[in-house]
Scaffold this active site. Structure first.
Site, PDB file in Angstrom:
ATOM      1  N   SER A  40     117.904 105.644  94.971  1.00 32.24           N
ATOM      2  CA  SER A  40     117.847 107.095  94.766  1.00 32.24           C
ATOM      3  C   SER A  40     116.677 107.552  93.913  1.00 32.24           C
ATOM      4  O   SER A  40     116.344 108.737  93.930  1.00 32.24           O
ATOM      5  CB  SER A  40     119.136 107.560  94.092  1.00 32.24           C
ATOM      6  N   ASP A 336     120.357 114.522  86.115  1.00 34.05           N
ATOM      7  CA  ASP A 336     121.821 114.478  86.254  1.00 34.05           C
ATOM      8  C   ASP A 336     122.324 113.276  85.452  1.00 34.05           C
ATOM      9  O   ASP A 336     121.588 112.727  84.629  1.00 34.05           O
ATOM     10  CB  ASP A 336     122.257 114.473  87.731  1.00 34.05           C
ATOM     11  N   HIS A 339     120.074 110.126  86.969  1.00 30.83           N
ATOM     12  CA  HIS A 339     118.670 110.146  87.422  1.00 30.83           C
ATOM     13  C   HIS A 339     117.723 110.852  86.454  1.00 30.83           C
ATOM     14  O   HIS A 339     118.089 111.845  85.837  1.00 30.83           O
ATOM     15  CB  HIS A 339     118.594 110.825  88.794  1.00 30.83           C
TER      16      HIS A 339
END
Ligand code: NAG
Ligand code: NAG
Ligand code: NAG
Length: 371
Positions: A40, A336, A339
């Protein structure tokens, strides 16, 4: 300033904007194309095209809120651009190559693969197929997708031209955090801590699969490999919130540091066996630790909390349209609960490209691109 002088400045700036608009090719590419594999931190939209309700997707506000123009979510797990984008920018591209599944859906895979590259990165992916199985494109599958893309490129351009293109291109690889998160989750569920032999076996499978991945990429034609190591996984807000004082999990960080040392040896041992392979190993772990030790020097007011989330440390809620947003997104290390923020991703890419020598081994991304 008088009105006339003001107008002159305005007209001049408009002219500059117009020229810049017509010629975005002011960017000088240092490599012909870039191919991205990983998780991600690098995904630019593949997961939006994967089926399944448990697939992690950054497809809702406030993801993308700081992207120029739209301010809309694109699948990047960031408030704006991510690490793949900023590495691409340092190499002279406007942003990361587009996601494989996006290109596939629009029938543009091969044109993009030939002219600027493809991103196979998928949120949730680990080095092991078993990590978050069924909800991402695992690393081994990303390599297979690259192999099938290469076969189509061969058919279009001829294998000689493709092999030349790939040998000059930049392969960016960033994966591993999810394997450590999965290990920690599995241990918590079984109410145990890993023994030394558990850890040794875990490292062994990670390293053998990483080694297989790199060897396969090499056999397919990769010669310039930029690898980002595993960051301090014990310091993400989602892990910190498990501790009453919000402290990092030293145990998780040490697991990652141990792996990073082994990865460094793996690459040093593998490269001489793969003639013509050059690599740069980026130390995301050391860079993040340096940031945590001296956040204000880098303009970070918060290094323990999610900017977009909810509850304690912003880590008890997901980043959704209903989430609370921090006031200054550039002042947060974390966007978040897992991340990095756009600004943290930017600083990382700068460090890997041409930053202090201690953050890349044995050469920088810039030196790698220029070889
Ligand atoms: C490790 O790599 C092999 C070969 O690429 C793959 O078949 C296997 O599924 C991988 N194992 C795990 C646990 O991911
Ligand atoms: C986990 O292990 C500890 C120590 O052995 C024990 O006190 C606790 O009840 C266990 N928790 C669960 C959920 O099994
Ligand atoms: C919380 O963090 C502190 C500082 O690292 C540590 O001493 C403590 O054991 C942690 N608590 C738990 C429950 O892990």
């Amino acid at each position: 300033m008088g009105y006339e002088a003001g107008m002159k400045v305005l007209v001049l700036s408009l002219a500059v904007v117009a020229v810049a608009g017509i010629r975005p090719s002011k960017l000088v590419r240092q490599v012909p194309a870039m191919y991205v594999l990983g998780d991600s931190t690098l995904d630019v939209g593949n997961n939006n095209y994967l089926p399944g309700k448990d697939v992690p997707r950054a497809d809702k506000p406030f993801y993308g809120v700081d992207l120029p123009g739209s301010g809309r979510p694109t699948g990047r797990f960031s408030n704006g651009y991510n690490t793949a984008d900023f590495v691409a920018k340092t190499l002279g591209f406007d942003k990361s190559p587009l996601a494989y599944l996006v290109l596939k859906a629009h029938n543009k895979l091969i044109p993009s693969a030939i002219t600027r590259g493809v991103s196979f990165a998928s949120a949730g992916a680990g080095i092991l197929d078993s990590t978050n199985a069924g909800n991402n494109i695992p690393l081994s599958q990303q390599v297979r997708l690259f192999a099938s893309t290469k076969a189509e490129m061969d058919a279009k351009l001829g294998p000689g031209a493709v092999s030349h293109l790939l040998s000059q291109s930049f392969f960016l690889l960033g994966v591993g955090s999810n394997d450590f998160f999965a290990l920690a989750t599995a241990q918590a569920q079984q109410n145990k801590t890993a023994t030394q032999s558990d850890v040794a076996a875990f490292y062994g499978s990670l390293l053998s699969n990483y080694s297989a991945t790199i060897t396969e990429l090499y056999e397919l034609g990769a010669r310039k490999l930029g690898v980002i190591n595993v960051g301090p996984v014990g310091c993400v807000p989602r892990v910190r919130v498990l501790n009453a004082t919000g402290a990092c999990s030293d145990a998780m960080n040490q697991l990652a540091v141990g792996f990073n040392g082994a990865l460094r040896s793996l690459l040093a041992g593998l490269a001489p066996k793969l003639p013509g392979l050059a690599y740069s190993l980026a130390d995301s772990s050391a860079l993040t630790q340096a940031t945590l030790a001296n956040p204000l020097a880098l303009g970070f007011a918060s290094t323990d909390s999610a900017c977009c989330g909810g509850g304690r440390l912003g880590a008890q809620g997901d980043c959704t349209p209903a989430a609370a947003l921090c006031a200054d997104r550039d002042a947060y290390l974390f966007w978040d609960s897992v991340h990095p923020s756009q600004r943290a991703a930017f600083l990382g890419a700068q460090a890997y490209y041409d930053g202090p020598a201690q953050y890349t081994t044995p050469i920088s991304f810039k030196q790698l691109a220029g070889m």
